[in-house]
Motif scaffolding. Structure first.
Motif, PDB file in Angstrom:
ATOM      1  N   GLY A 199      18.634  55.830  12.662  1.00  0.00           N
ATOM      2  CA  GLY A 199      17.443  56.385  12.759  1.00  0.00           C
ATOM      3  C   GLY A 199      16.832  56.993  11.309  1.00  0.00           C
ATOM      4  N   SER A 200      15.543  57.210  11.570  1.00  0.00           N
ATOM      5  CA  SER A 200      14.703  57.610  10.298  1.00  0.00           C
ATOM      6  C   SER A 200      15.149  58.846   9.736  1.00  0.00           C
ATOM      7  N   ASN A 201      15.864  59.770  10.726  1.00  0.00           N
ATOM      8  CA  ASN A 201      16.577  61.150  10.291  1.00  0.00           C
ATOM      9  C   ASN A 201      17.782  60.710   9.899  1.00  0.00           C
ATOM     10  N   GLY A 202      18.385  59.693   9.705  1.00  0.00           N
ATOM     11  CA  GLY A 202      19.578  59.564   9.094  1.00  0.00           C
ATOM     12  C   GLY A 202      20.687  59.587  10.038  1.00  0.00           C
ATOM     13  N   VAL A 203      20.409  59.819  11.408  1.00  0.00           N
ATOM     14  CA  VAL A 203      21.288  60.116  12.485  1.00  0.00           C
ATOM     15  C   VAL A 203      21.833  58.506  12.958  1.00  0.00           C
ATOM     16  N   LEU A 204      23.178  58.434  13.435  1.00  0.00           N
ATOM     17  CA  LEU A 204      23.653  57.345  13.907  1.00  0.00           C
ATOM     18  C   LEU A 204      23.259  57.187  15.435  1.00  0.00           C
ATOM     19  N   MET A 205      22.696  56.026  15.708  1.00  0.00           N
ATOM     20  CA  MET A 205      22.182  55.696  17.144  1.00  0.00           C
ATOM     21  C   MET A 205      23.107  54.744  17.772  1.00  0.00           C
ATOM     22  N   LYS A 206      23.685  53.554  17.214  1.00  0.00           N
ATOM     23  CA  LYS A 206      24.271  52.606  17.607  1.00  0.00           C
ATOM     24  C   LYS A 206      25.262  52.064  16.730  1.00  0.00           C
ATOM     25  N   ALA A 207      26.245  51.931  17.335  1.00  0.00           N
ATOM     26  CA  ALA A 207      27.372  51.147  16.403  1.00  0.00           C
ATOM     27  C   ALA A 207      28.243  50.077  17.213  1.00  0.00           C
ATOM     28  N   ASP A 208      28.559  48.969  16.299  1.00  0.00           N
ATOM     29  CA  ASP A 208      29.329  47.729  16.830  1.00  0.00           C
ATOM     30  C   ASP A 208      30.374  47.502  15.840  1.00  0.00           C
ATOM     31  N   VAL A 209      31.752  47.337  16.201  1.00  0.00           N
ATOM     32  CA  VAL A 209      32.686  46.819  15.293  1.00  0.00           C
ATOM     33  C   VAL A 209      33.351  45.542  16.009  1.00  0.00           C
ATOM     34  N   GLU A 210      33.362  44.339  15.201  1.00  0.00           N
ATOM     35  CA  GLU A 210      33.978  43.302  15.523  1.00  0.00           C
ATOM     36  C   GLU A 210      35.054  42.942  14.361  1.00  0.00           C
ATOM     37  N   GLY A 211      36.267  42.723  14.985  1.00  0.00           N
ATOM     38  CA  GLY A 211      37.525  42.580  14.066  1.00  0.00           C
ATOM     39  C   GLY A 211      38.562  41.456  14.232  1.00  0.00           C
ATOM     40  N   GLU A 212      39.060  41.169  13.333  1.00  0.00           N
ATOM     41  CA  GLU A 212      39.980  39.976  13.341  1.00  0.00           C
ATOM     42  C   GLU A 212      41.278  40.187  12.738  1.00  0.00           C
ATOM     43  N   ILE A 213      42.242  39.645  13.272  1.00  0.00           N
ATOM     44  CA  ILE A 213      43.575  39.733  12.538  1.00  0.00           C
ATOM     45  C   ILE A 213      43.735  38.292  12.182  1.00  0.00           C
ATOM     46  N   ARG A 214      43.730  37.948  10.732  1.00  0.00           N
ATOM     47  CA  ARG A 214      43.776  36.415  10.514  1.00  0.00           C
ATOM     48  C   ARG A 214      45.429  36.250   9.634  1.00  0.00           C
ATOM     49  N   VAL A 215      45.795  35.042   9.859  1.00  0.00           N
ATOM     50  CA  VAL A 215      47.175  34.735   9.097  1.00  0.00           C
ATOM     51  C   VAL A 215      46.818  33.606   8.068  1.00  0.00           C
ATOM     52  N   LYS A 216      47.274  33.529   7.003  1.00  0.00           N
ATOM     53  CA  LYS A 216      46.960  32.470   6.092  1.00  0.00           C
ATOM     54  C   LYS A 216      48.421  31.885   5.351  1.00  0.00           C
ATOM     55  N   CYS A 217      49.029  30.983   5.814  1.00  0.00           N
ATOM     56  CA  CYS A 217      50.402  30.804   5.684  1.00  0.00           C
ATOM     57  C   CYS A 217      50.405  29.464   4.729  1.00  0.00           C
ATOM     58  N   TYR A 218      51.103  29.634   3.573  1.00  0.00           N
ATOM     59  CA  TYR A 218      51.498  28.444   2.730  1.00  0.00           C
ATOM     60  C   TYR A 218      52.766  27.832   2.873  1.00  0.00           C
ATOM     61  N   LEU A 219      53.473  28.462   3.755  1.00  0.00           N
ATOM     62  CA  LEU A 219      55.014  27.868   4.021  1.00  0.00           C
ATOM     63  C   LEU A 219      54.711  26.451   4.912  1.00  0.00           C
ATOM     64  N   PRO A 220      55.774  25.564   4.269  1.00  0.00           N
ATOM     65  CA  PRO A 220      55.771  24.081   4.853  1.00  0.00           C
ATOM     66  C   PRO A 220      56.077  24.410   6.286  1.00  0.00           C
ATOM     67  N   THR A 221      57.239  25.357   6.682  1.00  0.00           N
ATOM     68  CA  THR A 221      57.697  25.758   7.995  1.00  0.00           C
ATOM     69  C   THR A 221      57.972  27.288   8.250  1.00  0.00           C
ATOM     70  N   CYS A 222      57.706  27.858   9.164  1.00  0.00           N
ATOM     71  CA  CYS A 222      57.768  29.148   9.387  1.00  0.00           C
ATOM     72  C   CYS A 222      58.434  29.716  10.822  1.00  0.00           C
ATOM     73  N   SER A 223      59.419  30.254  10.430  1.00  0.00           N
ATOM     74  CA  SER A 223      60.025  30.793  11.672  1.00  0.00           C
ATOM     75  C   SER A 223      59.223  31.931  12.456  1.00  0.00           C
ATOM     76  N   GLU A 224      59.590  32.397  13.602  1.00  0.00           N
ATOM     77  CA  GLU A 224      58.722  33.299  14.188  1.00  0.00           C
ATOM     78  C   GLU A 224      58.446  34.614  13.278  1.00  0.00           C
TER      79      GLU A 224
END
Length: 394
Positions: A199-224
């Motif tokens: 708001g114009s007075n600096g008070v938080l009025m609404k908030a939304d968080v969208e998150g992701e857990i990403r994996v980037k793998c460079y291994l030709p083969t990967c076990s569990e």
């Protein structure tokens, strides 16, 4: 059945064009871009039709990824195909932007040849495609004149400069033939997007968080691989458990390859990641943030001698000094009659523009170090002031 696949820049320049069946003319590119830019609103429809030709598109990396078809094909299948094409382009080229597409057009054409045969989708699997792709990716590190993240006051070295930057986000998954082999690395990233209304007075009025857990793998083969979450992690208020500070989200979804047999009891995700980037988990939280937001905004609105609006903004980043927020944007509503904008920004890498369609100012900050404070002064000009000014000149 897909007739054409093409990739366009934000300005409509065609970067990639592949005709699989010869059913549609090449001017379908200009027809699509005229349709998508003529629509009102920020988000055009994903599926559009011109005569007997259907266009299905997604936006990734600031580019239009488009497929056309003349049959009654499933739009969800084509949307999934376009998203996989964008993900594979990022995996093989290292990054997803107009420059990387231009530099690796031969590689992308080779991908399309292996993925689609006469309009029929064959495969989108990285594990299968890596056996057939022969073209090497061309990479280049973008140069930024204003990248001063490792320079402190008077040129002093900062703590951030002692941390080796990760090159996972911009490195192709396939190693060059001249190398004996790429690095056997795997990266796990937690990426969160925070949207707040203050708001114009600096008070938080609404908030939304969208998150992701990403994996980037460079291994030709990967076990569990096993990824352990906080034991107090809960989904919705009904699953709150324990006596500690709960980590709660409203809802979450998982990749189909994730095994959840130990998730309910031990909050453990099990997966055998394939080469490339995968999003293992997505979650969302609204309104009730577990802690204070990482930014504090101090707005001041005044009027000058000519009754012109003056907007003073001071934005503080409360993240730890070793952390940095990327691609921060602040949207400030302005009166309906605003036609132009004068601005004063505290650093040269920031940008601001007046969006007439949304009646708002968009203040963009590409890099915001923790503990830093930025400021901006905006002076929107009203249409009436221009009318009176032009009348005085004549």
């Amino acid at each position: 059945m897909i007739s054409q696949v093409f990739i366009l820049s934000a300005k409509g320049d065609h970067l990639i064009y592949k005709d699989f069946r010869g059913e549609a003319d090449k001017d379908a590119i200009s027809v699509f871009f005229e349709m998508v830019t003529a629509l009102s609103g920020d988000q055009p429809p994903v599926v559009m039709t011109h005569k007997d030709l259907h266009f299905i598109h997604v936006r990734q990396g600031g580019l239009y990824w488009v497929a056309s078809t003349k049959t009654n094909a499933s739009p969800f299948t084509i949307i999934e195909f376009l998203n996989r094409l964008a993900a594979l382009t990022k995996d093989y080229c290292g990054s997803l932007c107009e420059k990387s597409v231009r530099m690796n057009f031969a590689l992308i054409y080779e991908l399309l040849d292996e993925m689609v045969d006469h309009g029929f989708i064959q495969t989108t699997s990285t594990d299968i495609l890596k056996n057939f792709i022969q073209t090497e990716a061309v990479t280049s590190k973008p140069f930024s004149l204003f990248d001063l993240s490792n320079v402190g006051l008077f040129g002093a070295e900062t703590q951030q400069s002692k941390v080796a930057p990760s090159t996972a986000a911009t490195r192709p998954i396939m190693s060059h033939r001249g190398e004996q082999g790429g690095k056997n690395e795997i990266f796990v990233d937690v990426v969160e997007r925070l949207s707040v209304v203050i708001g114009s007075n600096g008070v938080l009025m609404k908030a939304d968080v969208e998150g992701e857990i990403r994996v980037k793998c460079y291994l030709p083969t990967c076990s569990e691989m096993r990824i352990g979450l906080n034991e107090e992690f809960s989904i919705g208020k009904s699953q709150l458990r324990g006596y500690g500070a709960a980590v709660r989200v409203d809802e979450c979804s998982f990749h189909q390859a994730v095994k959840l047999d130990e998730f309910d009891s031990y909050r453990i995700l099990k997966v055998c990641p394939s080469q490339g980037e995968q999003t293992l988990m997505q979650y969302q939280l609204s309104d009730e943030l577990p802690c204070a937001p990482p930014f504090r905004l101090f707005p001041t609105v005044e009027k000058d001698y000519g009754s012109r609006l003056l907007i003073f903004l001071k934005l503080r980043c409360d993240l730890p000094p070793k952390s940095t927020a990327l691609n921060v944007s602040v949207t400030v509503p302005v009166p309906k009659g605003s036609v132009s904008l004068s601005q004063e920004l505290s650093s040269p890498d920031q940008t601001a523009e007046l969006q007439l369609k949304n009646k708002a100012i968009l203040w963009s900050i590409p890099r915001f170090p923790g503990g830093a404070q930025l400021s901006a002064v905006f002076k929107p000009k009203h249409a009436e002031s221009w009318t009176s000014l032009s009348g005085s000149k004549t």
